[in-house]
Design a protein around this motif. Structure first.
Motif, PDB file in Angstrom:
ATOM      1  N   LEU A   1       0.819  -1.209   0.000  1.00  0.00           N
ATOM      2  CA  LEU A   1       0.000   0.000   0.000  1.00  0.00           C
ATOM      3  C   LEU A   1       0.851   1.256   0.000  1.00  0.00           C
ATOM      4  N   GLU A   2       1.993   1.211   0.664  1.00  0.00           N
ATOM      5  CA  GLU A   2       2.883   2.374   0.625  1.00  0.00           C
ATOM      6  C   GLU A   2       3.361   2.612  -0.797  1.00  0.00           C
ATOM      7  N   MET A   3       3.702   1.529  -1.499  1.00  0.00           N
ATOM      8  CA  MET A   3       4.190   1.680  -2.861  1.00  0.00           C
ATOM      9  C   MET A   3       3.041   1.968  -3.822  1.00  0.00           C
ATOM     10  N   ALA A   4       1.826   1.592  -3.434  1.00  0.00           N
ATOM     11  CA  ALA A   4       0.674   1.893  -4.286  1.00  0.00           C
ATOM     12  C   ALA A   4       0.408   3.382  -4.363  1.00  0.00           C
ATOM     13  N   THR A   5       0.838   4.123  -3.351  1.00  0.00           N
ATOM     14  CA  THR A   5       0.633   5.569  -3.403  1.00  0.00           C
ATOM     15  C   THR A   5       1.438   6.214  -4.513  1.00  0.00           C
ATOM     16  N   THR A   6       2.441   5.501  -4.998  1.00  0.00           N
ATOM     17  CA  THR A   6       3.211   5.996  -6.142  1.00  0.00           C
ATOM     18  C   THR A   6       2.928   5.150  -7.378  1.00  0.00           C
ATOM     19  N   GLY A   7       1.835   4.386  -7.304  1.00  0.00           N
ATOM     20  CA  GLY A   7       1.466   3.553  -8.449  1.00  0.00           C
ATOM     21  C   GLY A   7       2.206   2.247  -8.518  1.00  0.00           C
ATOM     22  N   GLU A   8       2.796   1.801  -7.421  1.00  0.00           N
ATOM     23  CA  GLU A   8       3.569   0.572  -7.460  1.00  0.00           C
ATOM     24  C   GLU A   8       2.962  -0.428  -6.497  1.00  0.00           C
ATOM     25  N   GLU A   9       2.326  -1.474  -7.040  1.00  0.00           N
ATOM     26  CA  GLU A   9       1.853  -2.550  -6.194  1.00  0.00           C
ATOM     27  C   GLU A   9       2.311  -3.863  -6.798  1.00  0.00           C
ATOM     28  N   GLY A  10       2.437  -4.875  -5.976  1.00  0.00           N
ATOM     29  CA  GLY A  10       2.949  -6.137  -6.496  1.00  0.00           C
ATOM     30  C   GLY A  10       2.623  -7.286  -5.594  1.00  0.00           C
ATOM     31  N   GLU A  11       3.330  -8.378  -5.762  1.00  0.00           N
ATOM     32  CA  GLU A  11       3.087  -9.559  -4.963  1.00  0.00           C
ATOM     33  C   GLU A  11       3.963  -9.559  -3.725  1.00  0.00           C
ATOM     34  N   ALA A  12       3.623 -10.460  -2.793  1.00  0.00           N
ATOM     35  CA  ALA A  12       4.362 -10.510  -1.542  1.00  0.00           C
ATOM     36  C   ALA A  12       4.636 -11.929  -1.127  1.00  0.00           C
ATOM     37  N   GLY A  13       5.338 -12.089  -0.011  1.00  0.00           N
ATOM     38  CA  GLY A  13       5.633 -13.405   0.531  1.00  0.00           C
ATOM     39  C   GLY A  13       5.358 -13.429   2.007  1.00  0.00           C
ATOM     40  N   GLU A  14       6.308 -13.962   2.786  1.00  0.00           N
ATOM     41  CA  GLU A  14       6.098 -14.038   4.215  1.00  0.00           C
ATOM     42  C   GLU A  14       6.921 -12.993   4.933  1.00  0.00           C
ATOM     43  N   GLY A  15       6.827 -13.033   6.255  1.00  0.00           N
ATOM     44  CA  GLY A  15       7.644 -12.137   7.047  1.00  0.00           C
ATOM     45  C   GLY A  15       6.861 -11.531   8.188  1.00  0.00           C
ATOM     46  N   HIS A  16       7.462 -10.729   8.985  1.00  0.00           N
ATOM     47  CA  HIS A  16       6.888 -10.027  10.127  1.00  0.00           C
ATOM     48  C   HIS A  16       7.048 -10.831  11.405  1.00  0.00           C
ATOM     49  N   ASN A  17       7.224 -10.089  12.487  1.00  0.00           N
ATOM     50  CA  ASN A  17       7.351 -10.741  13.773  1.00  0.00           C
ATOM     51  C   ASN A  17       5.984 -10.921  14.409  1.00  0.00           C
TER      52      ASN A  17
ATOM     53  N   HIS B   1       7.026  -5.280 -11.746  1.00  0.00           N
ATOM     54  CA  HIS B   1       5.592  -5.495 -11.961  1.00  0.00           C
ATOM     55  C   HIS B   1       4.956  -4.234 -12.555  1.00  0.00           C
ATOM     56  N   ARG B   2       5.272  -3.085 -11.975  1.00  0.00           N
ATOM     57  CA  ARG B   2       4.692  -1.837 -12.452  1.00  0.00           C
ATOM     58  C   ARG B   2       5.196  -1.491 -13.845  1.00  0.00           C
ATOM     59  N   ASP B   3       6.448  -1.787 -14.141  1.00  0.00           N
ATOM     60  CA  ASP B   3       6.980  -1.530 -15.489  1.00  0.00           C
ATOM     61  C   ASP B   3       6.177  -2.290 -16.539  1.00  0.00           C
ATOM     62  N   VAL B   4       5.804  -3.536 -16.209  1.00  0.00           N
ATOM     63  CA  VAL B   4       5.020  -4.334 -17.157  1.00  0.00           C
ATOM     64  C   VAL B   4       3.616  -3.748 -17.313  1.00  0.00           C
ATOM     65  N   VAL B   5       2.935  -3.531 -16.177  1.00  0.00           N
ATOM     66  CA  VAL B   5       1.548  -3.054 -16.227  1.00  0.00           C
ATOM     67  C   VAL B   5       1.462  -1.684 -16.903  1.00  0.00           C
ATOM     68  N   ASP B   6       2.359  -0.780 -16.520  1.00  0.00           N
ATOM     69  CA  ASP B   6       2.343   0.558 -17.130  1.00  0.00           C
ATOM     70  C   ASP B   6       2.714   0.497 -18.610  1.00  0.00           C
ATOM     71  N   GLY B   7       3.665  -0.381 -18.938  1.00  0.00           N
ATOM     72  CA  GLY B   7       4.083  -0.506 -20.329  1.00  0.00           C
ATOM     73  C   GLY B   7       2.945  -0.923 -21.246  1.00  0.00           C
ATOM     74  N   PHE B   8       2.057  -1.782 -20.731  1.00  0.00           N
ATOM     75  CA  PHE B   8       0.929  -2.239 -21.548  1.00  0.00           C
ATOM     76  C   PHE B   8      -0.176  -1.185 -21.637  1.00  0.00           C
ATOM     77  N   LYS B   9      -0.102  -0.164 -20.792  1.00  0.00           N
ATOM     78  CA  LYS B   9      -1.093   0.915 -20.865  1.00  0.00           C
ATOM     79  C   LYS B   9      -0.677   2.017 -21.843  1.00  0.00           C
TER      80      LYS B   9
END
Length: 646
Positions: free
Chosen positions: A263-279, A453-461
């Motif tokens: 969501l932080e990266m979505a504010t600049t138009g960058e969203e993608g996939e994730a994995g695990e992590g966090h305490n 991810h964003r390079d691909v999505v934006d490139g197709f737009k």
């Protein structure tokens, strides 16, 4: 001592497992009834009595605790003790158990619970879940006023009540639908979903047919007065679903292991996939966000992981217990995930919508058996699914001249490979040919992967021609419409997913899909899977549509054996977390070269630097904050190409 009304053994098993360490370790069943930690003494002393003014009596703290427990549990005010207990403590200032006594008592309890106790598994699972959730919020938010800064002070009890009672109404769901429709009308298929006469509905429709919007229309009939939990197979698809539909529309939350980063990266138009992590603390606080939300968008693990005692769904249980559910892309579930879905359908009597491009006959049969009541299957628009979208071509080698021709005409080409190294080789070849190429696969640092991810999505737009070279990550996480697809042969379900990115926004005519073989049998596809994929491609001549592909898959003899075992439902007294999904080929690591930077970061920022790599020869590697560290002498890294072995 006296016992109040109720099932003492159920209470004992729930209390004993509330730290998720009972009967198993590292995801495996051990049948260990707790761990005995020695600290220099071989006895356990129970200080329950002492002398006050020369008189022997109960320790005041112990006595106060007994009185509090009796009052809370509505037991008799007068505390009575058995003769056996009195004999044990007579003439002693404490009780003690030796190490041998402790082990014997553990074995006695374990044997009794394992062989002589037949609990109500569903009741026990609910009690365990509520106890774990309650204990977690009590310890994670001791002062609720600090957690909800700037708001009127309230007790934790009132905060819980208000948040749990925060549910959907029709007007809020209609707002989501209206914004997405942008003045257009709902399709008949989407309307039919809301008119389903049964509690469990199957939406069978291909890519780009409007299943998701139909699901929110279904929710208008089935999620009023409830929370709506929308479950996607991956973190990437859940992030996109959240941003596309409910972000800033409903009181909603995106809930997965790297949602904050997305969501932080979505504010600049960058969203993608994730994995695990966090305490542990972060998982608790993130999970509590779900308690007060009307709509929760998450990975399927956040719900079905409940059956395997995963922490996040247990902490979310008060929200899960009063929700309506949408499970998307069900055809992508592996045997363990689909087995968990079947157990969920068996025990959870909530409104549920299952969505998939296809349901195989054995899957429909298994779902209906698990539900135990009639189900409804609603298909997407026949006209849309019958549209001639594809023409298939198979060659022994990829046709670069056809790719260059498409790009010269201003086209958008998606090239999907089965391995990261193969994708990198194709990318290097494309760059050597002077083509406008972008690379996208899973073996990047997470923050770099989001950018690719964003390079691909934006490139197709854009209006410019582009060649996107990807691996299986393209099968679900990329919402784009290519004018030419190039792909290695894969399993049939994967090929159909890849074709869902070709001519996704139908241009009025069929477009070409070029296929070529994968010589690397076994990683990730077996010889049978590759042969079945080739059969699919060779079965179709001329122009084909989504309906043709789904029907081929449903008519095939493909059948799996879902793994329906559940620690929560089948483990009786055992309560320990284990994997919801089949073990994959990858593990998530940090790179040694990034450690100096990572050690200066707060814990929530660490997921930006995680990298999935093949699970080979890692057992002797060091760890940092839950993650293995990939040594520099073995793994190098490039932001352009990703991680690779030296």
């Amino acid at each position: 001592m006296e016992q109040g009304e109720g099932d003492f053994l159920t209470a004992l098993a729930a209390a004993g497992g509330h730290h998720l360490k009972l009967g198993g370790k590292k995801g495996k069943c051990t049948d260990e009834l707790g761990e005995i930690r020695q600290s220099g003494d071989d006895k356990l002393f129970l200080y329950i009595i002492g002398k006050v003014d020369g008189k022997t009596q109960f320790n005041k703290h112990f006595h106060q605790l007994l009185k509090y427990g009796a009052k809370t549990l509505k037991l008799p005010k007068k505390i009575k003790f058995s003769k056996e207990f009195k004999q044990q403590i007579s003439n002693k200032y404490s009780l003690f158990w030796s190490l041998k006594d402790l082990k014997n008592k553990q074995n006695e309890i374990r044997d009794f619970l394992s062989f002589d106790w037949q609990p109500d598994s569903i009741l026990l699972s609910v009690i365990k879940s509520l106890l774990i959730a309650g204990d977690a919020i009590g310890s994670a938010i001791p002062n609720v006023n600090e957690y909800i800064k700037g708001k009127k002070k309230k007790s934790l009890k009132n905060w819980i009540t208000e948040n749990i009672q925060n549910t959907l109404d029709e007007s809020k769901l209609q707002q989501v639908i209206d914004v997405r429709l942008a003045g257009h009308q709902l399709r008949p298929f989407q309307i039919q979903l809301a008119q389903s006469p049964v509690r469990v509905t199957l939406a069978r429709a291909g890519c780009g047919t409007g299943k998701t919007l139909g699901a929110y229309n279904w929710a208008k009939s089935f999620a009023i007065g409830r929370k709506l939990i929308f479950c996607y197979p991956t973190t990437g698809t859940s992030t996109e679903g959240f941003l596309d539909y409910v972000h800033n529309q409903l009181n909603s939350v995106l809930l997965h292991s790297r949602a904050d980063v997305d969501l932080e990266m979505a504010t600049t138009g960058e969203e993608g996939e994730a994995g695990e992590g966090h305490n542990e603390g972060a998982i608790k606080l993130e999970s509590f966000k779900a308690w007060g939300k009307e709509s929760i968008v998450c990975t399927v693990d956040t719900v079905l992981g409940w059956l395997q005692c995963n922490r996040r769904p247990l902490y979310c249980f008060p929200a899960i217990a009063q929700a309506a559910f949408v499970f998307d892309e069900v055809h992508c579930y592996d045997d363990r995930l689909f087995g968990a879905l079947l157990r969920f359908l068996e025990v959870v009597k909530a409104p549920i919508l299952l969505m998939s491009a296809s349901f195989l006959p054995w899957q429909k049969e298994a779902i209906e058996k698990a539900v135990g009541e009639p189900i409804e299957i609603i298909s997407g628009s026949k006209e849309i699914e019958a549209q001639a979208r594809y023409r298939f071509y198979y060659e022994e080698e990829p046709d670069w001249s056809r790719v260059e021709k498409e790009l010269s005409a201003g086209g958008k080409v998606l090239w999907v490979c089965n391995q990261v190294n193969t994708a990198i080789d194709v990318y290097r070849d494309a760059k050597a040919r002077g083509l406008n190429a972008v690379l996208y696969h899973s073996r990047y640092r997470y923050e770099d992967r989001v950018r690719h991810h964003r390079d691909v999505v934006d490139g197709f737009k854009q209006d410019e021609p582009i060649l996107a070279i990807a691996t299986q990550v393209a099968e679900m996480s990329l919402d784009l419409s290519a004018t030419l697809l190039v792909s290695q042969i894969a399993d049939p379900a994967g090929l159909i997913q890849r074709l869902g990115r070709l001519n996704r926004r139908y241009c009025g005519r069929a477009l070409d899909a070029l296929f070529y073989p994968d010589e690397k049998v076994g990683y990730p596809y077996s010889e049978k899977q590759l042969n079945d994929g080739l059969k699919l491609i060779e079965s179709f001549k001329g122009e084909n549509g989504q309906r043709d592909l789904a029907q081929w898959l449903e008519d095939s003899d493909t059948r799996s054996q879902p793994d329906t075992q559940s620690v929560l439902l089948d483990g009786a007294w055992r309560t320990y977390p284990t994997s919801l999904r089949k073990e994959g080929f990858n593990i998530t690591v940090l790179l040694e070269q990034d450690l100096a930077t990572i050690k200066l970061l707060p814990a929530k920022e660490i997921p930006r630097y995680t990298v999935p790599i093949p699970a080979k020869n890692y057992h002797s590697w060091d760890k940092y904050k839950f993650y293995l560290i990939a040594p520099t002498e073995i793994w190098s890294y490039s932001p352009e190409l990703g991680a690779k072995t030296n």
